[in-house]
Design a protein around this motif. Structure first.
Motif, PDB file in Angstrom:
ATOM      1  N   HIS A  19       0.703  -1.365   0.132  1.00  0.00           N
ATOM      2  CA  HIS A  19       0.213  -0.019   0.086  1.00  0.00           C
ATOM      3  C   HIS A  19       0.812   1.508   0.187  1.00  0.00           C
ATOM      4  O   HIS A  19       2.151   1.075   0.454  1.00  0.00           O
ATOM      5  N   PRO A  20       0.050   2.493  -0.155  1.00  0.00           N
ATOM      6  CA  PRO A  20       0.835   3.489  -0.426  1.00  0.00           C
ATOM      7  C   PRO A  20       1.502   4.441   0.848  1.00  0.00           C
ATOM      8  O   PRO A  20       0.565   3.675   1.870  1.00  0.00           O
TER       9      PRO A  20
ATOM     10  N   GLN B 215      16.835  14.957  -7.735  1.00  0.00           N
ATOM     11  CA  GLN B 215      16.513  15.100  -8.896  1.00  0.00           C
ATOM     12  C   GLN B 215      15.494  13.862  -9.627  1.00  0.00           C
ATOM     13  O   GLN B 215      15.680  14.101 -10.505  1.00  0.00           O
ATOM     14  N   ILE B 216      14.518  13.529  -8.897  1.00  0.00           N
ATOM     15  CA  ILE B 216      14.486  12.264  -8.923  1.00  0.00           C
ATOM     16  C   ILE B 216      13.137  12.116  -9.180  1.00  0.00           C
ATOM     17  O   ILE B 216      12.563  12.408  -8.188  1.00  0.00           O
ATOM     18  N   LYS B 217      12.291  11.843  -9.776  1.00  0.00           N
ATOM     19  CA  LYS B 217      10.639  11.891 -10.304  1.00  0.00           C
ATOM     20  C   LYS B 217      10.417  10.537  -9.373  1.00  0.00           C
ATOM     21  O   LYS B 217      10.845   9.549 -10.306  1.00  0.00           O
ATOM     22  N   VAL B 218       9.634  10.058  -8.558  1.00  0.00           N
ATOM     23  CA  VAL B 218       8.984   9.577  -7.960  1.00  0.00           C
ATOM     24  C   VAL B 218       7.613   9.268  -7.862  1.00  0.00           C
ATOM     25  O   VAL B 218       6.857  10.135  -7.884  1.00  0.00           O
ATOM     26  N   GLU B 219       6.467   7.949  -8.815  1.00  0.00           N
ATOM     27  CA  GLU B 219       5.317   8.196  -8.745  1.00  0.00           C
ATOM     28  C   GLU B 219       4.675   7.824  -8.039  1.00  0.00           C
ATOM     29  O   GLU B 219       3.494   8.501  -7.126  1.00  0.00           O
ATOM     30  N   ASN B 220       4.784   6.560  -6.652  1.00  0.00           N
ATOM     31  CA  ASN B 220       4.841   6.911  -5.399  1.00  0.00           C
ATOM     32  C   ASN B 220       5.930   5.837  -4.738  1.00  0.00           C
ATOM     33  O   ASN B 220       6.220   4.730  -5.416  1.00  0.00           O
ATOM     34  N   ILE B 221       5.537   5.904  -3.414  1.00  0.00           N
ATOM     35  CA  ILE B 221       6.108   4.905  -1.940  1.00  0.00           C
ATOM     36  C   ILE B 221       4.985   4.074  -1.979  1.00  0.00           C
ATOM     37  O   ILE B 221       4.484   3.660  -1.386  1.00  0.00           O
ATOM     38  N   TYR B 222       5.499   2.690  -2.191  1.00  0.00           N
ATOM     39  CA  TYR B 222       5.092   1.837  -1.548  1.00  0.00           C
ATOM     40  C   TYR B 222       5.600   0.947  -0.089  1.00  0.00           C
ATOM     41  O   TYR B 222       6.707   0.570  -0.185  1.00  0.00           O
ATOM     42  N   VAL B 223       4.395   0.852   0.728  1.00  0.00           N
ATOM     43  CA  VAL B 223       5.860  -0.698   1.422  1.00  0.00           C
ATOM     44  C   VAL B 223       4.794  -1.845   1.728  1.00  0.00           C
ATOM     45  O   VAL B 223       3.491  -1.650   1.485  1.00  0.00           O
TER      46      VAL B 223
ATOM     47  N   TRP C  50      11.069   2.556 -15.125  1.00  0.00           N
ATOM     48  CA  TRP C  50      12.128   3.936 -15.648  1.00  0.00           C
ATOM     49  C   TRP C  50      11.190   5.531 -15.948  1.00  0.00           C
ATOM     50  O   TRP C  50       9.460   4.995 -15.498  1.00  0.00           O
ATOM     51  N   GLY C  51      11.677   5.994 -15.748  1.00  0.00           N
ATOM     52  CA  GLY C  51      11.881   7.083 -15.871  1.00  0.00           C
ATOM     53  C   GLY C  51       9.849   7.811 -15.032  1.00  0.00           C
ATOM     54  O   GLY C  51      10.395   8.004 -13.878  1.00  0.00           O
ATOM     55  N   GLU C  52       8.926   8.413 -15.909  1.00  0.00           N
ATOM     56  CA  GLU C  52       8.045   8.877 -14.962  1.00  0.00           C
ATOM     57  C   GLU C  52       6.875   8.159 -14.321  1.00  0.00           C
ATOM     58  O   GLU C  52       7.002   7.950 -12.639  1.00  0.00           O
ATOM     59  N   ASN C  53       7.859   6.795 -14.204  1.00  0.00           N
ATOM     60  CA  ASN C  53       7.235   5.543 -13.985  1.00  0.00           C
ATOM     61  C   ASN C  53       7.857   5.505 -12.581  1.00  0.00           C
ATOM     62  O   ASN C  53       7.655   3.379 -12.718  1.00  0.00           O
ATOM     63  N   LYS C  54       8.616   5.519 -11.991  1.00  0.00           N
ATOM     64  CA  LYS C  54       9.851   4.871 -11.230  1.00  0.00           C
ATOM     65  C   LYS C  54       8.678   4.906  -9.929  1.00  0.00           C
ATOM     66  O   LYS C  54       7.856   5.513  -9.358  1.00  0.00           O
ATOM     67  N   LYS C  55       9.088   3.396  -9.096  1.00  0.00           N
ATOM     68  CA  LYS C  55       7.968   3.599  -7.946  1.00  0.00           C
ATOM     69  C   LYS C  55       9.122   2.793  -6.789  1.00  0.00           C
ATOM     70  O   LYS C  55      10.504   2.183  -7.594  1.00  0.00           O
ATOM     71  N   ILE C  56       8.940   2.990  -5.654  1.00  0.00           N
ATOM     72  CA  ILE C  56      10.288   2.647  -4.794  1.00  0.00           C
ATOM     73  C   ILE C  56       9.442   2.150  -3.953  1.00  0.00           C
ATOM     74  O   ILE C  56       8.089   1.975  -2.583  1.00  0.00           O
ATOM     75  N   PHE C  57      10.265   1.036  -3.066  1.00  0.00           N
ATOM     76  CA  PHE C  57       9.175  -0.178  -2.137  1.00  0.00           C
ATOM     77  C   PHE C  57      10.218  -0.882  -1.185  1.00  0.00           C
ATOM     78  O   PHE C  57      11.231  -0.213  -1.256  1.00  0.00           O
TER      79      PHE C  57
END
Ligand SMILES: [Zn+2]
Length: 411
Positions: free
Chosen positions: A204-205, A223-231, A248-255
């Motif tokens: 979940h975000p 200067q990194i664009k992240v779409e969302n951060i998830y746990v 990639w690109g604008e589609n980056k997600k952090i888990f």
């Protein structure tokens, strides 16, 4: 000397080398000098528990490797693969792709059944013994069935595509296979978090709050664009901790693993992410993909050449290059070449990790949290603190905890 004999000799050498590395890995580095350096940050108990966890199931793991080698030897050096293919040809009335699929199924099932008891022992019994696992037996069975089915589906698709290319493009396949693997690698890195991660985890975000604010500030600073951060709920499986980026690109997600958030301060989580951002800033993923595509290209030329030579000798039971019964031969050649090239890829990986660590320090200017993170990560994951030098060079993808801490101290 005939190629069959060279292959057999290298195969035996590979077995000997694997056992030797296991021995080194068991022994570790017991020098007094290293011991004193470790004790600056860790306790005797940390060293002890890392060693015990690293040595877990030593004899069982030796047995497992030997069984794998025995199986590979039987499939390659006896006519069993050829006979199996002939049998399947009869049963399927010579429908080629059905033969390929059923051959792969037999191969996959045998490998699965042989490895199942080991995977139960290492993945369930020992993980409980070392208090990492939170799984019931049922959870483990479900997890295992999921990865079995995924391997089956993707393995079958992969093998069908590859044999199709090998059969229909006898000249071009050497260029096509690397191109296809590149395409798949790129697609998989986008689809993996969308299709595969949800099969294993609930995620979940991240909740609104100071941690999220700090992470976003860090991304902004880099200067990194992240779409969302998830746990993600790693805690349902184990106490291991981790964090990673995908897409990639604008589609980056952090888990982020929930275990990481639970066991670390916000500054420490930020330090871990600083490291992951370091990989992005230095384009490590792209370089990795480029290197592995080039590697696949070289391997295609190497195995194409070796197969023709081995077939020309007529000493090994080989049919056509694209015949399913050639698969074990191709896997063996790949695995032998891989054991020569592994120190190269491990070293490249360690260089990247150092670069990412430096970037984490550049971004956060927080040496203290970097070091306390490394200490906690090593303790929580029961890392081996004194691995043998050869083992590090040959197969470690990361520098040791102590090396990372000392790098930060000097920073
Ligand atoms: Zn890393």
């Amino acid at each position: 000397m005939k190629l069959k004999h060279i292959l057999f000799f290298l195969f035996l050498a590979q077995i000997g080398f694997t056992l030797l590395m296991k021995y080194f890995s068991y022994e570790g580095d017991n020098s007094a000098e290293l011991h004193t350096r470790i004790l600056k940050y860790f306790t005797e108990e940390d060293i002890q528990s890392g060693t015990e966890y690293d040595r877990r199931g030593f004899f069982v793991s030796v047995l497992s490797s030997l069984l794998d080698f025995a199986l590979a030897g039987i499939f390659v050096f006896t006519p069993i693969s050829e006979r199996l293919e002939n049998y399947l040809q009869k049963k399927t009335k010579e429908r080629f792709y059905l033969v390929v699929t059923s051959f792969f199924l037999v191969f996959y099932l045998v490998e699965f059944l042989v490895s199942l008891p080991f995977s139960y022992y290492f993945g369930f019994v020992l993980e409980h013994e070392f208090q990492f696992s939170n799984m019931t037996l049922m959870d483990w069975v479900v997890l295992k069935s999921k990865s079995f089915s995924l391997g089956l589906v993707f393995g079958t698709i992969g093998i069908l595509i590859i044999t199709f290319v090998l059969k229909n493009f006898p000249r071009l396949w050497k260029w096509m296979v690397p191109a296809i693997s590149l395409g798949f690698g790129l697609i998989a890195s986008v689809l993996f978090p969308i299709l595969i991660t949800p099969i294993f985890y609930d995620y979940h975000p991240i909740e609104e709050g100071s941690l999220k604010t700090k992470i976003l500030a860090l991304c902004d600073h880099a200067q990194i664009k992240v779409e969302n951060i998830y746990v993600i709920d790693e805690s349902r499986y184990s106490g291991h901790t981790n964090a990673y980026f995908t897409g990639w690109g604008e589609n980056k997600k952090i888990f982020l693993y929930d275990t990481l958030i639970k066991n670390h301060t916000e500054e420490e989580v930020v330090s871990v992410l600083g490291h992951e951002i370091g990989h992005w800033v230095h384009n490590h993923q792209l370089i990795d993909i480029a290197i592995s595509t080039f590697e696949v290209l070289l391997l295609c030329f190497a195995i194409g050449f070796l197969f023709q030579k081995a077939k020309g000798e007529g000493l090994l039971p080989l049919k056509e290059f694209y015949s399913p019964s050639s698969l074990p031969f191709l896997f063996m050649v790949l695995s032998i070449i891989g054991s020569f090239t592994q120190p190269i890829s491990s070293t490249i990986s360690r260089v990247f990790e150092v670069e990412a660590d430096r970037e984490a320090l550049n971004l956060t200017h927080d040496k203290k949290s970097f070091i306390s993170t490394e200490i906690k990560l090593a303790k929580d994951n029961k890392s081996r603190l004194n691995p043998h030098k050869f083992e590090v060079i040959y197969e470690h993808s990361h520098p040791t905890a102590l090396e990372r801490i000392e790098m930060a101290e000097k920073y």
